[in-house]
Design an enzyme around this catalytic site. Structure first.
Site: not given
Length: 556
Positions: A71, A73, A94, A105, A273, A301, A381, A409
């Site tokens: 999200k 990214t 954030r 993470k 969140a 999230f 991906f 990405w």
């Protein structure tokens, strides 16, 4: 392709004054923290009030899975994409918490060629905002026990002190503690505990306050406990609000950084969140809306948590009206929602993708209930097949929305041109008819039930007599108009993190409620969610360190 930290370290960053000039921020309105990050002076922000607002775009996602959704990214990639197609866009994110950075993470500044930089600074101490929030919170905690020690003039009932302490780290050993042990000179022993800093009411207050005066007013409204007659005692009663505001004076100023493509990004505030409201600061968002034509922000999230709170809490409190929503999904995550194990994701499995799309469809339906147009971003991906991507597009088309493949990405803004064009078109269309899910006047228990039934698709809420009494008491005390902030697992529409997809027929147990009178909402703690997380069996911290050149390794 290089890993995230290698890509970030190789980036050519521009001086922060140059980044500010892209959105017409004068150099004297910036308070530099080195060459590549700065705070924006509060007096300059107040000078923007009469400027028109740009378009507000929310990026949200399906429920998170171990396979990843991307999200943040996608938020960065979309912001870069909008700038690439000639739009004046700013990203609002954030700040990452040290807890998850060293826990699960390992970093939270985007990924691949869609990142905000300087990545190491943003993920670690940054400009010290979280430390300031921790200090302000714990100053109030210290003043509570000190007040009791010196005679307890306010007649606080030690059994009814609700204000805990905080630490920006995942430390399950501190969830429940006994403080003031060690004899008479240390005070009166009592039970207490720690939450993680991002669950602090002060974090929520900082992110919802419109200016320093509003910040101090909200800090003063914090209820820290009750007397024996159950009347509330506030931070203002303790005369703590002034000193707390002083500690937060700089932290309240939004932070300006840049993307890998040297586009402006505000990174400010960071309430969780799943246990808080999950949105960046109102001050940063409103400033961005005055400085740019398009503002791309995220909510934490899945849409059942982040987007719901963005709409029902942040937009309601700040008077914001979003123009478009981007709902992020990955083929990998959809496969997991379709029942496939993580070690089987490499093989093509169109039926699993289609089944997993039930989760995506639920989020689409929920967003539409708020009246905001939505587009799906398929975060690409390398193992995704054409057939799997086509299955997602076909499913979305049947649900009346467009799904667009985004390759940010790997390709940066070049990979989001089509998405940016569509998002700009949606935002400019004037078709948003935003409205929160429930009215302020609805009883608190009904607000909780509305979210549980309409967003989570629960049959009912399980709430015991004591919690019902507490909600009724707050309504009698004048807090019935507040929205509710649901603290729940992020992994499922239910309170059971193992239930993927789009389950129905479940119950949402509400085991505790907390009043955040300063922030202006009621927290409903559902299921087994913890306000102080723990570290996993192998924390990300075990892979973080310095290499032979003194550079940081392990953040990703």
């Amino acid at each position: 392709m290089a890993i995230d930290i290698e890509i970030a370290r190789a980036a050519t960053m521009r001086p922060i004054a140059e980044i500010g000039s892209k959105i017409d921020i004068p150099e004297d309105a910036l308070i530099p923290f080195g060459r590549t990050k700065a705070k924006i002076d509060g007096s300059y922000l107040s000078s923007l009030d009469d400027k028109p607002d740009g378009k507000l775009i929310l990026v949200t996602a399906i429920n998170p899975t171990p396979a990843g959704e991307g999200k943040t990214t996608t938020t960065v990639g979309l912001g870069d994409g909008l700038n690439r197609i000639g739009k004046k866009a700013v990203i609002c994110l954030r700040e990452p918490s040290l807890g998850p950075c060293f826990g699960m993470k390992g970093g939270a500044a985007g990924g691949g060629k869609a990142q905000v930089v300087p990545m190491e600074d943003i993920n670690l101490h940054f400009t010290g905002d979280f430390h300031a929030i921790t200090s302000a919170h714990n100053l109030l905690s210290a003043m509570i026990d000190n007040h009791i020690y010196w005679g307890n003039e306010l007649q606080l009932d030690q059994r009814r002190i609700t204000w805990r302490r905080v630490l920006d780290m995942n430390d399950r050993a501190l969830r429940s503690v006994v403080c003031s042990l060690g004899g008479v000179s240390n005070g009166f022993p009592r039970e207490s505990g720690f939450d993680i800093t991002v669950a602090s009411e002060i974090m929520a207050i900082l992110c919802l306050a419109k200016d320093l005066d509003d910040l101090q007013k909200r800090l003063g409204n914090i209820i820290i406990g009750y007397r024996r007659d159950k009347t509330a005692v506030t931070a203002r009663d303790l005369e703590a609000d002034g000193a707390m505001t002083v500690l937060l004076k700089e932290a309240a100023q939004p932070n300006l950084v840049q993307t890998l493509e040297n586009n402006p990004a505000f990174v400010h505030g960071g309430p969780f969140a799943n246990i808080a409201h999950g949105c960046n600061s109102v001050m940063a968002t409103k400033a961005a809306l005055k400085l740019a034509d398009y503002v791309v922000t995220e909510a934490g999230f899945g849409a059942d948590l982040g987007a719901e709170k963005f709409f029902n809490i942040k937009c309601r409190k700040a008077g914001l009206s979003p123009d478009a929503v981007v709902l992020v999904a990955t083929v990998r995550a959809l496969k997991i929602n379709g029942g496939i194990a993580k070690d089987e994701l490499a093989a093509e499995n169109v039926p699993a993708v289609t089944k997993g799309c039930e989760n995506l469809g639920r989020h689409i339906e929920n967003i539409k209930q708020f009246g905001v147009p939505v587009v799906v971003a398929i975060n690409h991906f390398t193992a995704d097949t054409d057939a799997e991507v086509a299955a997602v597009k076909t499913y979305c088309e049947a649900h009346g929305v467009e799904a667009i493949l985004a390759t940010h990405w790997a390709n940066g803004s070049k990979g989001t041109e089509a998405l940016a064009q569509r998002v700009a078109s949606l935002a400019d269309s004037g078709t948003s008819n935003f409205a929160p899910l429930y009215d302020d006047a609805l009883p608190l228990i009904d607000k909780i039930e509305q979210v549980a039934k309409i967003i989570y698709r629960a049959d009912n809420i399980a709430i015991d007599k004591g919690v019902r009494y507490q909600l009724a008491r707050w309504e009698a005390d004048g807090f019935g108009h507040l929205p509710v902030c649901m603290a729940k697992t992020q992994y499922s529409f239910t309170t059971d993190p193992t239930l993927r997809g789009a389950p129905t027929g479940h119950s949402v147990p509400v085991r505790e409620v907390r009043l955040s009178a300063g922030a202006g909402f009621i927290v409903a703690i559902c299921g087994e969610i913890m306000t102080m997380p723990g570290l996993p069996s192998v924390p990300a911290a075990t892979q973080i360190g310095l290499d032979g050149n003194g550079q940081i390794d392990g953040l990703f």
